[in-house]
Design a protein around this motif. Structure first.
Motif, mmCIF file in Angstrom:
data_model
loop_
_atom_site.group_PDB
_atom_site.id
_atom_site.type_symbol
_atom_site.label_atom_id
_atom_site.label_comp_id
_atom_site.label_asym_id
_atom_site.label_seq_id
_atom_site.Cartn_x
_atom_site.Cartn_y
_atom_site.Cartn_z
ATOM 1 N N GLY A 16 50.779 24.411 89.643
ATOM 2 C CA GLY A 16 50.786 23.717 88.463
ATOM 3 C C GLY A 16 49.732 23.806 87.648
ATOM 4 N N HIS A 17 49.551 22.788 86.582
ATOM 5 C CA HIS A 17 48.361 22.833 85.732
ATOM 6 C C HIS A 17 47.339 21.930 86.320
ATOM 7 C CE1 HIS A 17 50.405 24.885 82.428
ATOM 8 N NE2 HIS A 17 51.255 24.165 82.428
ATOM 9 N N GLY A 18 46.218 22.223 85.678
ATOM 10 C CA GLY A 18 45.004 21.493 86.308
ATOM 11 C C GLY A 18 43.896 21.273 85.060
ATOM 12 N N LEU A 19 43.137 20.584 85.154
ATOM 13 C CA LEU A 19 42.134 20.398 83.997
ATOM 14 C C LEU A 19 40.827 19.975 84.593
ATOM 15 C CD1 LEU A 19 44.338 18.112 81.820
ATOM 16 C CD2 LEU A 19 43.937 20.390 81.388
ATOM 17 N N SER A 20 39.821 20.456 84.264
ATOM 18 C CA SER A 20 38.527 20.042 84.482
ATOM 19 C C SER A 20 37.872 18.872 83.385
ATOM 20 C CB SER A 20 37.508 21.165 84.530
ATOM 21 O OG SER A 20 37.527 21.738 83.233
ATOM 22 N N HIS A 21 37.166 17.972 83.865
ATOM 23 C CA HIS A 21 36.741 16.676 83.139
ATOM 24 C C HIS A 21 35.617 16.144 83.684
ATOM 25 C CE1 HIS A 21 36.723 13.272 80.545
ATOM 26 N NE2 HIS A 21 36.770 12.639 81.462
ATOM 27 N N ASN A 22 34.323 16.105 82.920
ATOM 28 C CA ASN A 22 33.210 15.722 83.657
ATOM 29 C C ASN A 22 32.687 16.376 84.966
ATOM 30 O OD1 ASN A 22 32.794 14.141 81.202
ATOM 31 N ND2 ASN A 22 33.662 12.306 82.434
ATOM 32 N N GLY A 23 33.207 17.656 85.151
ATOM 33 C CA GLY A 23 32.577 18.241 86.264
ATOM 34 C C GLY A 23 33.327 18.251 87.482
ATOM 35 N N ILE A 24 34.431 17.575 87.226
ATOM 36 C CA ILE A 24 35.557 17.291 88.380
ATOM 37 C C ILE A 24 36.929 17.722 87.946
ATOM 38 C CG2 ILE A 24 36.802 15.323 89.506
ATOM 39 C CD1 ILE A 24 33.858 15.236 90.145
ATOM 40 N N TYR A 25 37.648 18.504 88.970
ATOM 41 C CA TYR A 25 38.822 19.135 88.814
ATOM 42 C C TYR A 25 39.899 18.336 89.100
ATOM 43 C CZ TYR A 25 41.913 23.143 88.076
ATOM 44 O OH TYR A 25 42.689 23.885 87.553
ATOM 45 N N TYR A 26 40.843 18.370 88.269
ATOM 46 C CA TYR A 26 42.167 17.413 88.305
ATOM 47 C C TYR A 26 43.421 18.265 88.323
ATOM 48 C CZ TYR A 26 38.941 13.411 87.055
ATOM 49 O OH TYR A 26 38.259 12.313 87.033
ATOM 50 N N LEU A 27 44.317 18.030 89.535
ATOM 51 C CA LEU A 27 45.663 18.573 89.508
ATOM 52 C C LEU A 27 46.551 17.630 88.579
ATOM 53 C CD1 LEU A 27 45.841 19.066 93.229
ATOM 54 C CD2 LEU A 27 44.853 20.629 91.274
ATOM 55 N N LEU A 28 47.371 18.348 87.692
ATOM 56 C CA LEU A 28 48.159 17.466 86.952
ATOM 57 C C LEU A 28 49.713 17.153 87.264
ATOM 58 C CD1 LEU A 28 47.507 16.211 83.977
ATOM 59 C CD2 LEU A 28 48.919 18.474 82.955
ATOM 60 N N PRO A 29 49.933 16.052 87.849
ATOM 61 C CA PRO A 29 51.475 15.670 88.296
ATOM 62 C C PRO A 29 52.286 15.634 87.351
ATOM 63 C CG PRO A 29 49.869 13.640 88.272
ATOM 64 C CD PRO A 29 49.209 14.766 87.827
ATOM 65 N N THR A 30 53.456 15.431 87.557
ATOM 66 C CA THR A 30 54.440 15.584 86.598
ATOM 67 C C THR A 30 54.457 14.704 85.354
ATOM 68 O OG1 THR A 30 56.944 15.932 86.387
ATOM 69 C CG2 THR A 30 56.201 14.042 87.687
ATOM 70 N N ASP A 31 53.927 13.471 85.792
ATOM 71 C CA ASP A 31 53.478 12.313 84.806
ATOM 72 C C ASP A 31 51.887 12.303 84.329
ATOM 73 O OD1 ASP A 31 52.769 11.273 87.296
ATOM 74 O OD2 ASP A 31 53.417 9.276 87.030
ATOM 75 N N GLY A 32 51.326 13.296 84.585
ATOM 76 C CA GLY A 32 49.816 13.161 84.289
ATOM 77 C C GLY A 32 49.739 13.526 82.769
ATOM 78 N N ASN A 33 48.676 12.600 82.316
ATOM 79 C CA ASN A 33 48.423 12.725 80.994
ATOM 80 C C ASN A 33 47.174 13.361 80.547
ATOM 81 O OD1 ASN A 33 47.823 11.973 78.269
ATOM 82 N ND2 ASN A 33 48.421 9.775 78.098
ATOM 83 N N PRO A 34 47.083 14.427 80.081
ATOM 84 C CA PRO A 34 45.899 15.239 79.803
ATOM 85 C C PRO A 34 44.658 14.130 78.841
ATOM 86 C CG PRO A 34 47.517 16.630 79.476
ATOM 87 C CD PRO A 34 48.159 15.470 79.600
ATOM 88 N N GLY A 35 45.337 13.138 78.291
ATOM 89 C CA GLY A 35 44.550 12.476 77.436
ATOM 90 C C GLY A 35 43.788 11.297 78.162
ATOM 91 N N ASP A 36 44.433 10.958 79.645
ATOM 92 C CA ASP A 36 43.805 10.048 80.502
ATOM 93 C C ASP A 36 43.806 10.523 81.561
ATOM 94 O OD1 ASP A 36 43.116 7.495 81.486
ATOM 95 O OD2 ASP A 36 45.036 6.720 81.555
ATOM 96 N N ILE A 37 43.072 11.663 82.064
ATOM 97 C CA ILE A 37 43.421 12.554 83.206
ATOM 98 C C ILE A 37 42.622 11.724 84.224
ATOM 99 C CG2 ILE A 37 41.212 13.766 82.947
ATOM 100 C CD1 ILE A 37 44.503 15.307 84.296
ATOM 101 N N GLU A 38 41.497 10.866 84.020
ATOM 102 C CA GLU A 38 40.901 10.146 85.248
ATOM 103 C C GLU A 38 41.901 9.354 85.709
ATOM 104 O OE1 GLU A 38 37.389 8.391 83.617
ATOM 105 O OE2 GLU A 38 36.405 10.215 83.742
ATOM 106 N N HIS A 39 42.671 8.590 85.096
ATOM 107 C CA HIS A 39 43.987 7.509 85.775
ATOM 108 C C HIS A 39 44.928 8.092 85.880
ATOM 109 C CE1 HIS A 39 40.948 5.154 83.322
ATOM 110 N NE2 HIS A 39 40.941 4.581 84.532
ATOM 111 N N THR A 40 45.472 9.380 85.559
ATOM 112 C CA THR A 40 46.686 9.722 85.747
ATOM 113 C C THR A 40 46.841 11.176 86.700
ATOM 114 O OG1 THR A 40 46.932 10.920 83.576
ATOM 115 C CG2 THR A 40 47.682 8.772 83.630
ATOM 116 N N GLY A 41 45.772 11.776 86.732
ATOM 117 C CA GLY A 41 45.586 13.082 87.264
ATOM 118 C C GLY A 41 45.251 12.684 88.823
#
Length: 199
Positions: free
Chosen positions: A108-133
């Motif tokens: 699926g999609h993934g995002l990096s934020h503050n040196g940490i890599y996040y996997l994006l679930p179906t309800d993941g919000n790129p604008g709030d990745i720390e809480h939803t990723g």
């Protein structure tokens, strides 16, 4: 020796409908067939393959054929943030033995934020990745608990197919190298193997 396979594929995104993918779910379903047919890992309600691709999956529906609350059980396979976390946290309650293997796959999609890599679930919000990723650090930590809280020490293998489409091509190699180094160092510390198919 036993294998547990976790297959998570996300095609559709609630907060990014234009970022839908075509093949993430298909890739996980192909792996489902591979582990079941070629390797012989059992499926079904008491099987060792967890497929999280959404309630539209015919494979998941077949697993619960004849089950009285099939729609309720199907919802457990939605690759949402809460359900992925729940499934990972359940792992530590199941006994493992030395030589067991845990396979974790994400497409699926993934995002990096503050040196940490996040996997994006179906309800993941790129604008709030720390809480939803779902951070890769979190995935490794939960899998590690299978070792920490049980007598056995299973082998843990993580496969990630999550491209960072949010970045210009020129920036990906610089940021990607930093994220890879962090994740790979943590995996080594936790005695896990991690494989990246694209960054």
């Amino acid at each position: 020796m036993a294998d547990l396979v976790i297959l998570i594929g996300v095609n559709e995104y609630e907060f990014e409908p234009d970022a839908s993918l075509k093949y993430a779910v298909n890739d996980m379903e192909e792996l489902y067939h591979f582990f079941n047919k070629k390797i012989g890992i059992p499926v079904g309600m008491k099987g060792n393959i967890l497929l999280m691709t959404g309630p539209q999956s015919d494979l998941i529906r077949k697993e619960y054929e004849g089950y009285p609350k099939v729609d309720q059980k199907m919802r457990e396979h939605i690759p949402s943030s809460a359900r992925i976390r729940h499934q990972l946290e359940q792992l530590k309650t199941e006994p493992r033995e030395r030589g067991d293997r845990i396979w974790f796959f994400f497409s699926g999609h993934g995002l990096s934020h503050n040196g940490i890599y996040y996997l994006l679930p179906t309800d993941g919000n790129p604008g709030d990745i720390e809480h939803t990723g779902i951070s890769v650090d979190y995935v490794m930590a939960q899998l590690r608990k299978c070792k920490d809280q049980q007598d056995g020490e299973p082998d843990i293998l993580i496969f990630l197919d999550a491209c960072r489409a949010e970045m210009p091509e020129d920036d990906r190699s610089v940021v990607g190298a930093s994220v890879l180094q962090h994740s790979n160092q943590l995996a080594q510390k936790l005695s896990q193997a991690i494989f990246w198919s694209c960054m």
